[in-house]
Design an enzyme around this catalytic site. Structure first.
Site, PDB file in Angstrom:
ATOM      1  CE  LYS A 117      -7.328   0.109  -7.173  1.00 45.90           C
ATOM      2  NZ  LYS A 117      -7.088   1.081  -6.085  1.00 45.90           N
TER       3      LYS A 117
ATOM      4  CE  LYS B 298      -6.832  -5.416   1.268  1.00 49.83           C
ATOM      5  NZ  LYS B 298      -6.393  -4.675   2.460  1.00 49.83           N
TER       6      LYS B 298
ATOM      7  CE  LYS C 156      -2.929   0.622   3.823  1.00 47.68           C
ATOM      8  NZ  LYS C 156      -3.010  -0.538   2.901  1.00 47.68           N
TER       9      LYS C 156
ATOM     10  CG  ASP D 266      -3.609  -2.951  -4.878  1.00 47.76           C
ATOM     11  OD1 ASP D 266      -3.850  -3.088  -3.667  1.00 47.76           O
ATOM     12  OD2 ASP D 266      -4.089  -2.039  -5.567  1.00 47.76           O
TER      13      ASP D 266
END
Length: 258
Positions: free
Chosen positions: A9, A14, A40, A125
């Site tokens: 998520k 991570k 990102k 996600d």
């Protein structure tokens, strides 16, 4: 060659985990490439000392880019790649990852650099077509899921495990286990153990909370490089060794099969 995908998520840690795994494996003398699969584009930030140009940005700036424009050498010689994504509010992030992978494959990134280990750091996600590409198209072989004992993190982990198990039946990726990135939730170990059992796997390592992570991140470094003698660095090295020994050696081109 090990082809490892780290899913989890958003915000679960991570990328921090992936970066410490990569630099720990590189410290063992292995040639490691980390590919960030998140719009990102912050997966390799700790390895490269800041944000690097993404594959999609490079493609937008130059219709005929060189592979060297997309590969950046970071901490301990880790080869850093960021797929990137579309401009905010424009386009599909998943489709952007697909385009980035296609360009890397077209330019023969694996044959050119010959890494011993590839670590794909993937947002989990929503396991849509683009974000599932590392496992759906056979780029990665072994999948490890980062989660805490928090409800939404476990929910995302369960969805990822379900998707991986579907692809396993098709001969692609396989689920290697759960990495617990502890958040101090009450009865966290028991919650994660129970969830792992329900997913048909186990917890391979528990990363405990430690302020060394924040201290090193504030300096733009991994814990393995920033505080190499700390207990946290030893924990990340142990995790890296477990992942390496628990993953399958697969040689050849970018795909397992055409």
């Amino acid at each position: 060659m090990r082809r490892i995908a780290v899913y989890g998520k958003g915000g679960i840690g991570k990328s921090t985990t992936s970066a410490n795994i990569s630099t720990a494996l590189a410290d063992r003398g292995l040639k490691v490439m980390q590919i960030g699969c998140d719009p990102k584009a912050d997966s390799t930030k700790l390895l490269a000392g800041g944000r690097i140009p993404t594959v999609l940005e490079t493609m937008r700036d130059n219709p005929d880019p060189e592979l060297e424009d997309m590969i950046h050498v970071g901490e301990n010689g880790v080869l850093c790649v960021e797929c990137g994504g579309p401009k905010p509010g424009v386009g599909c992030a998943g489709r952007g990852i697909i385009a980035a992978f296609e360009k890397l494959e077209e330019l023969d990134v694996i044959d050119r650099y010959r890494p011993d280990v590839i670590v794909y750091d993937v947002l989990g996600d929503v396991v849509c077509g683009g974000f599932a590409m590392p496992i759906r198209n056979g780029y990665a072989r072994d999948v490890f899921i980062v989660t805490s004992g928090e409800m939404m993190a476990l929910y995302a982990a369960s969805n990822i495990a379900y998707a991986v198990n579907d692809f396993t039946h098709d001969g692609y990726a396989r689920l290697g286990g759960i990495i617990q990135n502890s958040r101090g939730v009450e009865d966290e170990d028991a919650l994660v153990d129970k969830a792992a059992t329900e997913m048909g796997t186990g917890v391979i390592h528990r990363v405990r909370r430690d302020p060394a992570v924040q201290r090193c991140e504030s300096r733009g470094m991994t814990v393995v490089a920033g505080e190499p003698d700390s207990e946290m660095a030893a924990s990340y090295r142990e995790l890296a060794d477990k992942i390496y020994s628990g993953s399958e050696d697969i040689s050849g081109g970018m795909r397992l099969e055409d």
